[in-house]
Design an enzyme around this catalytic site. Structure first.
Site, PDB file in Angstrom:
ATOM      1  CB  VAL A  62      -0.990   0.031   1.184  1.00 60.87           C
ATOM      2  CG1 VAL A  62      -1.987  -1.103   1.084  1.00 60.87           C
ATOM      3  CG2 VAL A  62      -0.251   0.008   2.520  1.00 60.87           C
ATOM      4  CB  SER A 139      -3.723   2.260  17.260  1.00 59.99           C
ATOM      5  OG  SER A 139      -3.227   1.802  18.500  1.00 59.99           O
ATOM      6  CE1 TYR A 153       0.543   0.581  14.964  1.00 60.43           C
ATOM      7  CE2 TYR A 153       0.125   1.083  17.279  1.00 60.43           C
ATOM      8  CZ  TYR A 153      -0.273   0.522  16.081  1.00 60.43           C
ATOM      9  OH  TYR A 153      -1.505  -0.080  15.989  1.00 60.43           O
ATOM     10  CB  ALA A 154       2.718   6.777  19.312  1.00 55.91           C
ATOM     11  CB  ALA A 155       4.426   9.591  15.177  1.00 58.56           C
ATOM     12  CE  LYS A 157      -2.222   2.144  13.291  1.00 59.62           C
ATOM     13  NZ  LYS A 157      -2.955   1.767  12.061  1.00 59.62           N
TER      14      LYS A 157
END
Length: 249
Positions: A62, A139, A153-155, A157
């Site tokens: 993707v 998330s 990952y936090a950034a 999402k």
């Protein structure tokens, strides 16, 4: 509340396992013509073989703009897109100073850039139909913090959530709704199972006790909300970030 998707063309990314697989199968069981996408061809075959309805599959990265455009165009105008592709790409939490640009890009690209490219590719078809539904699977890490301590990952999402709101604003006049589901802890794939095991008995108990309903999530918890947001029942809901997490303080 009976919901059906007969005659609808639905695209689901990240459908080779876990939450994406469950969503793809549920749409197919409710009458949709589903295109399941993932980088994992073997996982897609499992998704297809276990389906009660019509699922076609295509292997897709993707983050590849040309491949995304070609795959979406080949399927035809889709009325529903669910972007579930993402995750942590096998990474674990490490101190900030140990993160390489390549580590950062690997996570941000599949979660946030992938959501952008997929939405961009389906939008012309949805505009031609005069309606559409886009649902991103973000998330709780994008609202609070990553339990695994993975900064990218936090950034990513959080960025996916911001993109959801912006697209809802832009696409609303065309009859297209855009919403995001922010799951809590769902044991849905090998990565989340490894995370669960890493907590040990005491950590697992603390996690469960911090959830109002005293259990971790199931794939169907996330799929059920996705089906609702994609249905006509949710026609006046857009730009929303809905936490499906069993309740947390």
């Amino acid at each position: 509340m009976q919901i059906r998707f007969d005659g609808e063309k639905v695209i689901v990314t990240g459908a080779g396992h876990g939450i994406g697989r469950g969503i793809a199968r549920d749409f197919a069981a409710l009458g949709a013509d589903v295109l399941a996408l993932d980088v994992n061809a073997a996982g897609l075959a499992e998704t297809q073989n276990g389906s009660e309805g019509s699922i076609s599959t295509a292997t897709l990265d993707v983050t590849d703009p040309a491949a995304v455009r070609e795959t979406v165009a080949g399927f035809g105008p889709a009325s529903i897109l669910v972007h579930s592709a993402g995750g942590v790409r096998g990474q674990v939490g490490r101190p900030l100073e140990e993160i390489t640009p390549e580590d950062w890009d690997a996570i941000v690209d599949v979660n946030m850039k992938g959501a952008f490219l997929m939405a961009q590719a389906v939008t012309p078809g949805m505009k031609s139909l005069g309606r559409g539904r886009i649902v991103t699977i973000s998330s709780g890490a994008g609202i609070g913090v990553s339990l695994t301590g993975i900064q990218a990952y936090a950034a990513a999402k959080a960025g996916e959530i911001g993109l959801t709101r912006q697209l809802a604003h832009e696409l609303g006049p065309f009859g297209i709704t855009v919403n995001s589901i922010a799951p809590g802890f769902v044991r849905s794939n090998p990565t989340t199972e490894r995370q669960w095991e890493s907590y040990g008995p005491d950590g697992q108990e603390r996690l469960v006790q911090g959830i109002f309903l005293r259990r971790t999530g199931k794939v169907e918890d996330i799929s059920n909300m996705t089906l609702f947001l994609a249905s006509d029942r949710a026609g006046w809901i857009t730009g929303q970030i809905i936490q499906v997490n069993g309740g947390r303080a």
